[in-house]
Design an enzyme around this catalytic site. Structure first.
Site, PDB file in Angstrom:
ATOM      1  N   GLU A 198      -2.254   8.905  -0.236  1.00  0.00           N
ATOM      2  CA  GLU A 198      -1.639   8.854   1.092  1.00  0.00           C
ATOM      3  C   GLU A 198      -1.070  10.220   1.491  1.00  0.00           C
ATOM      4  OE1 GLU A 198       1.009   5.445   0.965  1.00  0.00           O
ATOM      5  OE2 GLU A 198      -0.659   4.091   1.333  1.00  0.00           O
TER       6      GLU A 198
ATOM      7  N   GLU B 114      -6.764   0.558  -1.416  1.00  0.00           N
ATOM      8  CA  GLU B 114      -5.545  -0.257  -1.510  1.00  0.00           C
ATOM      9  C   GLU B 114      -5.570  -1.272  -0.392  1.00  0.00           C
ATOM     10  OE1 GLU B 114      -1.610   1.452  -1.678  1.00  0.00           O
ATOM     11  OE2 GLU B 114      -2.325   3.116  -2.918  1.00  0.00           O
TER      12      GLU B 114
HETATM   13  C1  BGP Z   1       1.177   2.407  -0.703  1.00  0.00           C
HETATM   14  C2  BGP Z   1       1.296   3.179  -2.001  1.00  0.00           C
HETATM   15  C3  BGP Z   1       1.315   2.358  -3.236  1.00  0.00           C
HETATM   16  C4  BGP Z   1       1.855   0.978  -3.081  1.00  0.00           C
HETATM   17  C5  BGP Z   1       1.610   0.306  -1.758  1.00  0.00           C
HETATM   18  C6  BGP Z   1       2.434  -0.923  -1.483  1.00  0.00           C
HETATM   19  O1  BGP Z   1       1.828   3.080   0.300  1.00  0.00           O
HETATM   20  O2  BGP Z   1       0.227   4.082  -2.136  1.00  0.00           O
HETATM   21  O3  BGP Z   1       1.846   3.107  -4.283  1.00  0.00           O
HETATM   22  O4  BGP Z   1       3.013   0.720  -3.719  1.00  0.00           O
HETATM   23  O5  BGP Z   1       1.769   1.166  -0.674  1.00  0.00           O
HETATM   24  O6  BGP Z   1       3.717  -0.540  -1.091  1.00  0.00           O
HETATM   25  P1  BGP Z   1       5.006  -1.193  -1.721  1.00  0.00           P
HETATM   26  O7  BGP Z   1       4.914  -0.965  -3.179  1.00  0.00           O
HETATM   27  O8  BGP Z   1       6.152  -0.506  -1.095  1.00  0.00           O
HETATM   28  O9  BGP Z   1       4.943  -2.638  -1.373  1.00  0.00           O
END
Ligand code: BGP
Length: 468
Positions: A173, A362
């Site tokens: 990201e 993701e």
């Molecule tokens: C993205 C990141 C991840 C992940 C995901 C979910 O932004 O790349 O590392 O964690 O989001 O977010 P969260 O863990 O805050 O629910």
């Protein structure tokens, strides 16, 4: 009508070192920026106190339990696993003269385990962490020197693993520095725009240098970028909303545009002038940026809306971003707006723009899970979320989009990046650990585990048409 995904399509899940490994000082690892962010992505540079509690110190102990976890991924039928290397395991201070052999040896063991199960690794070089020392001594990515440290790290990693890892991503990201500058670049939260964009520029140059190294050093290697896919729709069809949406979408598209085309898009000239930002871009930087990525990857959780109306206050929670709520969408327990068709839209949009293969690296639903009296977890809500998104991904492939694969976020419960909670669970596999760090760390497959297994086993043919 059921649809069979292409045989080459890669199925799997995605994890990040700091959210699963734990062992934060084991085998010579140095402290990373994540190690001093006990409350998740919303951090600042601070000294770590001896008694500070950070749930990521142990996380889900993947560092020691990886054979069991990888075997469970294999049981679901994974053909790929996205994981990250912790830079601070390889270069504990970031500027060390020599890499830490114990850190390299650890990832060798991981890749061996994956090979045993025929799971192809997809490795992120930097996922929301950098050696803390670089943030302290060099102001993180604000310093041009950090480009060199990162290139050294990338060279060592390609040299060591290039014969067995063929799929790579540079920065997770990469657009996050706009929203959480410490998480993205080791910068203070209140840094000015000049510093922020210069740091982003250094990171983009470092990314391009890693792409070049990969092309030179990894036979048959493919390397992509990774963007937080933050697609905005106009709240209304008013021309002002249309223009506002265009401008706001360019904030994240800028990153992909540079990484896929090899130069800054023309719309940034006006934007930099209006912000009063003058970037220091050398001839060497321009040359470096020309080395472009082989594929585009992104995370996808939600969409939102943009509006030119300053009175418009109906904001949605959106993974560190500012978005206006879409009245047509429902949201998760954490307020993230669920939009499976948005994934089809985004895939088409990005393919139209870049004509490069895409990889959804993701996607998933963070939810509270309940263990019932039989010890089972009936996570039908997660099954529905994933079914609907994968169905739309299949539609996008049928639209003509070249999609390499799909790695759902957090195939095993892990620590939330945003909130550092264990209770925000994404997994097909339940991990017995709570927000205070209590629990046996025992792994239990959820209902969704068997569901995903059947989806992969049927190449997507068991996916069902979404209700709405
Ligand atoms: C993205 C990141 C991840 C992940 C995901 C979910 O932004 O790349 O590392 O964690 O989001 O977010 P969260 O863990 O805050 O629910």
């Amino acid at each position: 009508m059921s649809y069979r995904f292409p045989d080459t399509f890669l199925w799997g899940g995605a994890i990040a070192a700091n959210q699963v490994e734990g062992a934060h000082l084991t085998d010579g690892k140095g402290l990373s920026t994540s190690d001093i962010q006990p409350y998740g992505a919303f951090g600042e540079l601070a000294e770590r106190q001896p008694n500070d509690f950070n749930i990521k110190d142990v996380a889900i102990d993947f560092y020691h339990r990886y054979p069991e976890d990888i075997a469970l991924f294999a049981e679901m039928g994974f053909t790929t696993l996205r994981l990250s290397i912790a830079w601070s395991r390889i270069f504990p201070n970031g500027d060390d003269a020599e890499p830490n052999e114990a850190g390299l040896a650890y990832y060798d063991k991981i890749f061996t385990e994956l090979e045993k199960h025929n799971i192809t690794p997809l490795v992120t070089l930097s996922h929301y962490e950098m050696p803390l020392n670089l943030a302290k001594q060099y102001q993180g990515w604000a310093s041009r020197e950090t480009i060199g440290f990162f290139a050294t790290y990338a060279r060592v990693v390609f040299q060591r693993f290039g014969h067995r890892v063929k799929h790579w991503l540079t920065f997770n990201e990469i657009n996050v520095t706009l929203h959480e500058p410490f998480t993205g670049s080791g910068l203070p939260r209140d840094c000015d725009e000049q510093t922020r964009f210069q740091a982003i520029h250094h990171q983009l140059v470092a990314s391009a240098k890693a792409v070049k190294l990969c092309h030179d050093m990894v036979p048959e290697g493919k390397i992509g970028n990774m963007i937080l896919g933050a697609m905005l729709y106009p709240l209304t069809c008013h021309p002002d909303d249309m223009l506002k949406t265009l401008t706001q979408n360019r904030e994240w598209l800028m990153f992909g545009d540079i990484q896929a085309r090899g130069y800054y898009p023309s719309y940034m000239t006006r934007k930099f002038t209006e912000m009063g930002v003058t970037l220091n871009i050398t001839e060497d930087d321009k040359q470096a940026l020309k080395e472009t990525i082989d594929f585009v990857s992104f995370s996808y959780y939600m969409t939102g809306c943009a509006s030119a109306d300053p009175e418009q206050q109906d904001k949605a929670d959106a993974n560190m971003l500012q978005m206006i709520a879409n009245p047509h969408l429902k949201a998760s327990e954490w307020g993230w707006q669920i939009d499976p068709k948005g994934l089809r839209y985004l895939l088409n949009f990005l393919y139209d723009r870049y004509q490069l293969p895409l990889f959804v690296v993701e996607n998933g639903l963070g939810a509270v899970d309940v263990v019932d009296e039989q010890g089972a977890i009936q996570d039908d809500y997660r099954i529905q979320y994933l079914n609907d998104h994968l169905y739309q991904l299949g539609e996008a492939i049928q639209d003509g989009v070249d999609v390499m694969g799909y790695t759902s976020w957090g195939p095993i419960d892990l620590v939330s990046a945003g909130t550092a909670q264990m209770s925000k669970r994404y997994g097909f596999i339940y991990v017995d650990r709570d927000n205070q760090g209590h629990g046996s760390l025992k792994r239990t497959p959820k209902k969704s585990f068997y569901w995903y297994q059947s989806v992969i086993g049927s190449q997507g043919e068991t996916l069902t048409e979404p209700q709405s």
